[in-house]
Design a protein around this motif. Structure first.
Motif, PDB file in Angstrom:
ATOM      1  N   SER A  91     -42.139   4.771 -41.919  1.00 25.95           N
ATOM      2  CA  SER A  91     -42.373   3.557 -41.164  1.00 25.95           C
ATOM      3  C   SER A  91     -42.210   3.658 -39.560  1.00 25.95           C
ATOM      4  N   VAL A  92     -42.508   2.548 -38.973  1.00 23.76           N
ATOM      5  CA  VAL A  92     -42.358   2.280 -37.483  1.00 23.76           C
ATOM      6  C   VAL A  92     -40.705   2.324 -37.172  1.00 23.76           C
ATOM      7  N   ASN A  93     -40.016   1.897 -38.189  1.00 22.96           N
ATOM      8  CA  ASN A  93     -38.582   1.579 -37.928  1.00 22.96           C
ATOM      9  C   ASN A  93     -37.868   3.021 -37.793  1.00 22.96           C
ATOM     10  N   ALA A  94     -38.356   3.847 -38.882  1.00 27.89           N
ATOM     11  CA  ALA A  94     -37.905   5.157 -38.897  1.00 27.89           C
ATOM     12  C   ALA A  94     -38.267   6.039 -38.036  1.00 27.89           C
ATOM     13  N   ALA A  95     -39.402   5.797 -37.141  1.00 30.13           N
ATOM     14  CA  ALA A  95     -39.833   6.727 -36.118  1.00 30.13           C
ATOM     15  C   ALA A  95     -38.769   6.299 -34.936  1.00 30.13           C
ATOM     16  N   VAL A  96     -38.618   5.095 -34.813  1.00 28.91           N
ATOM     17  CA  VAL A  96     -37.858   4.452 -33.799  1.00 28.91           C
ATOM     18  C   VAL A  96     -36.313   5.256 -33.937  1.00 28.91           C
ATOM     19  N   VAL A  97     -35.884   5.312 -35.144  1.00 28.25           N
ATOM     20  CA  VAL A  97     -34.512   5.626 -35.432  1.00 28.25           C
ATOM     21  C   VAL A  97     -34.540   7.385 -35.248  1.00 28.25           C
ATOM     22  N   ALA A  98     -35.480   7.881 -35.609  1.00 28.18           N
ATOM     23  CA  ALA A  98     -35.490   9.372 -35.410  1.00 28.18           C
ATOM     24  C   ALA A  98     -35.512   9.631 -33.879  1.00 28.18           C
ATOM     25  N   TYR A  99     -36.366   9.073 -33.257  1.00 29.49           N
ATOM     26  CA  TYR A  99     -36.529   9.083 -31.699  1.00 29.49           C
ATOM     27  C   TYR A  99     -35.102   8.835 -31.254  1.00 29.49           C
ATOM     28  N   THR A 100     -34.243   7.808 -31.511  1.00 26.42           N
ATOM     29  CA  THR A 100     -33.053   7.454 -31.107  1.00 26.42           C
ATOM     30  C   THR A 100     -31.908   8.515 -31.202  1.00 26.42           C
ATOM     31  N   ILE A 101     -32.028   9.045 -32.349  1.00 23.83           N
ATOM     32  CA  ILE A 101     -30.967  10.193 -32.997  1.00 23.83           C
ATOM     33  C   ILE A 101     -31.280  11.384 -32.226  1.00 23.83           C
ATOM     34  N   GLY A 102     -32.600  11.718 -32.135  1.00 25.21           N
ATOM     35  CA  GLY A 102     -33.061  13.009 -31.515  1.00 25.21           C
ATOM     36  C   GLY A 102     -32.523  13.155 -30.080  1.00 25.21           C
ATOM     37  N   VAL A 103     -33.001  12.102 -29.180  1.00 26.57           N
ATOM     38  CA  VAL A 103     -32.476  11.894 -27.935  1.00 26.57           C
ATOM     39  C   VAL A 103     -30.904  11.879 -27.662  1.00 26.57           C
ATOM     40  N   THR A 104     -30.268  11.147 -28.745  1.00 23.56           N
ATOM     41  CA  THR A 104     -28.753  11.145 -28.417  1.00 23.56           C
ATOM     42  C   THR A 104     -28.265  12.632 -28.690  1.00 23.56           C
ATOM     43  N   MET A 105     -28.763  13.528 -29.496  1.00 24.27           N
ATOM     44  CA  MET A 105     -28.481  14.809 -29.795  1.00 24.27           C
ATOM     45  C   MET A 105     -28.458  15.566 -28.561  1.00 24.27           C
ATOM     46  N   ILE A 106     -29.187  15.200 -27.460  1.00 25.27           N
ATOM     47  CA  ILE A 106     -29.178  16.280 -26.273  1.00 25.27           C
ATOM     48  C   ILE A 106     -27.926  16.060 -25.557  1.00 25.27           C
ATOM     49  N   SER A 107     -26.964  15.052 -25.763  1.00 22.91           N
ATOM     50  CA  SER A 107     -25.894  15.108 -24.985  1.00 22.91           C
ATOM     51  C   SER A 107     -24.900  16.083 -25.389  1.00 22.91           C
ATOM     52  N   PHE A 108     -25.008  17.003 -26.474  1.00 20.30           N
ATOM     53  CA  PHE A 108     -24.280  18.068 -26.953  1.00 20.30           C
ATOM     54  C   PHE A 108     -24.579  19.219 -26.024  1.00 20.30           C
TER      55      PHE A 108
END
Length: 475
Positions: free
Chosen positions: A355-372
């Motif tokens: 879904s569109v919401n799932a795409a937004v969540v995946a993008y948000t989590i993915g970019v957040t992981m860059i902090s590591f």
């Protein structure tokens, strides 16, 4: 020069350093430097959507640029950036880092302020040349920042201060996405995006001119207590005078496997990262169907998360290293794996969103992981060779940004038209694969130990220099 002995580092930690000091102000100013540079760099990602929207009624000129042309413009910055990084790495070891950084940001400021006028006059080719030239001068940013950190930041504060500085890239991305979306929809239209970016960077130039310093020994505002604390912590570092005279051990650098592991990891990272940075606004607009103002706010959300998460991540890294729970090498690889492979998994979900919401969540989590990765490969040059941190950053960052050129251009050629879901799927799968493979090489061959090429015999170097100066030139 010798490595920093462990007992000296421990003594430096225990010695009273006066708490917060000038080194932390320099850290914050460097953070703001990366922020304004990324505002200048990323603003076109949203601006190009506005500049090519034929339905706009704000009276500004609309450009009929094809997807291929937009991809070229979004990657053109890195054509200049790639070349100047390598050159900047050398300059950082020989010239005033304060002046190099000031000249770089000053040019970017002027270029941003004149962009609307010049692009209205010359169109695509003028925009292309402006972006290439801005890439050329911004290529000095990361080598100079790493060079300054190697002189100002004690090893015991490296993860925390390094994360704050690198976090500036995401603060800039947040500000750029949010402000560009808002300004693009304002009566000022797309030109106001470039005026705003230029004014912010101009303010930074004044701040750096007034407060910046190359080294604690050349800073007039630092206390003697803090100066001694920093110099003792970095007792293995070359003095400013010796740094200008010492030879660069090119052969050892270019045959070092840890350097190549770092470079390969950065290649994989930059391909995916710059696709996420430069192409997500178009993806949101043409596939998820968000308007421009929502584009900016939503695209900025993950970078807010990155900035927030980077603080506990960096403190955790320093804690695990200081308590000898993890070695520096292990800490870099563990945290980097969370970052790189975490993004790869998120991209798989982004490629097949239910879904569109799932795409937004995946993008948000993915970019957040860059902090590591802030406490992974991003500060690894300080571990490998503090005396050549700026040079190593220029070399590895410059070469790795080849993929930052081809990544966005790849999207322009693969995703036709821009609402082609299968094309975007291929883009995300390729990015995930490169994130995974780059980190795999880093885990196997990377290191957090000081490399032998860091240790140049200063006394020998100075004697050789004096001898050469005394010898007459041979015909």
């Amino acid at each position: 020069m010798k490595n920093v002995p462990n007992d000296q580092i421990k003594d430096a930690k225990l010695e009273e350093s006066g708490g917060l000091g000038v080194r932390h102000i320099i850290t914050l100013i460097l953070c703001s430097c990366l922020a304004v540079n990324y505002i200048l760099r990323v603003n076109l990602s949203v601006a190009v959507v506005v500049m090519t929207d034929a339905n706009r009624t704000d009276g500004q000129l609309v450009f009929d640029w094809s997807p291929e042309e937009k991809g070229v413009l979004l990657s053109s910055f890195f054509a200049g950036y790639l070349v100047s990084n390598v050159v900047a790495g050398y300059f950082v070891t020989k010239y005033s880092n304060k002046k190099l950084l000031l000249m770089s940001v000053t040019y970017s400021t002027v270029a941003s302020l004149v962009t609307p006028f010049l692009v209205n006059w010359g169109g695509f080719y003028v925009m292309f040349m402006l972006r290439v030239s801005m890439g050329l001068v911004q290529g000095f940013m990361m080598p100079v920042a790493q060079g300054l950190m190697s002189k100002w930041i004690p090893p015991s504060e490296r993860s925390r201060c390094g994360s704050i500085v690198i976090g500036g890239t995401h603060i800039g991305t947040i500000v750029s996405f949010v402000s560009s979306g808002f300004l693009g929809d304002s009566p000022g239209g797309w030109p106001s995006i470039f005026y705003f970016s230029g004014l912010l960077s101009g303010v930074w130039c004044l701040l750096w001119y007034w407060y910046g310093a190359d080294h604690p020994d050349s800073c007039t505002r630092i206390s003697e207590k803090e100066r001694l604390f920093i110099n003792k912590s970095l007792s293995g570092a070359a003095t400013p005078e010796a740094a200008k005279k010492r030879p660069i051990p090119w052969r050892k650098i270019l045959t070092n496997k840890a350097v190549y592991a770092l470079m390969i990891d950065m290649v994989g990272h930059n391909w995916g990262y710059w696709i996420l940075i430069t192409q997500i606004p178009s993806y949101f607009a043409h596939v998820l169907h968000f308007d421009t103002s929502k584009n900016g706010t939503l695209a900025a959300l993950p970078f807010i998360c990155v900035w927030i998460v980077s603080f506990p991540v960096s403190f955790t890294s320093d804690y695990l290293i200081s308590r000898n729970i993890l070695t520096i090498s292990s800490a870099r690889k563990v945290f980097n794996s969370f970052g790189q492979w975490g993004v790869a998994v998120a991209l798989l979900f982004l490629a097949y969103p239910p879904s569109v919401n799932a795409a937004v969540v995946a993008y948000t989590i993915g970019v957040t992981m860059i902090s590591f990765t802030f406490v992974g490969f991003m500060i690894n040059v300080l571990d490998l060779a503090p005396n050549y941190a700026g040079l190593l950053m220029g070399l590895t960052n410059g070469v790795s940004h080849i993929t930052a050129i081809f990544g966005p251009a790849f999207v322009g050629f693969v995703v036709k038209p821009l609402d082609n879901v299968e094309g975007w799927k291929l883009v995300f799968l390729v990015a995930a694969l490169l994130f995974f493979l780059g980190n795999l090489v880093y885990v196997i061959f990377g290191s957090g130990k000081i490399q032998d090429f860091n240790n140049v015999d200063e006394s020998k170097s100075e004697k050789d220099t004096e001898k050469a100066e005394k010898e007459p030139l041979k015909s």
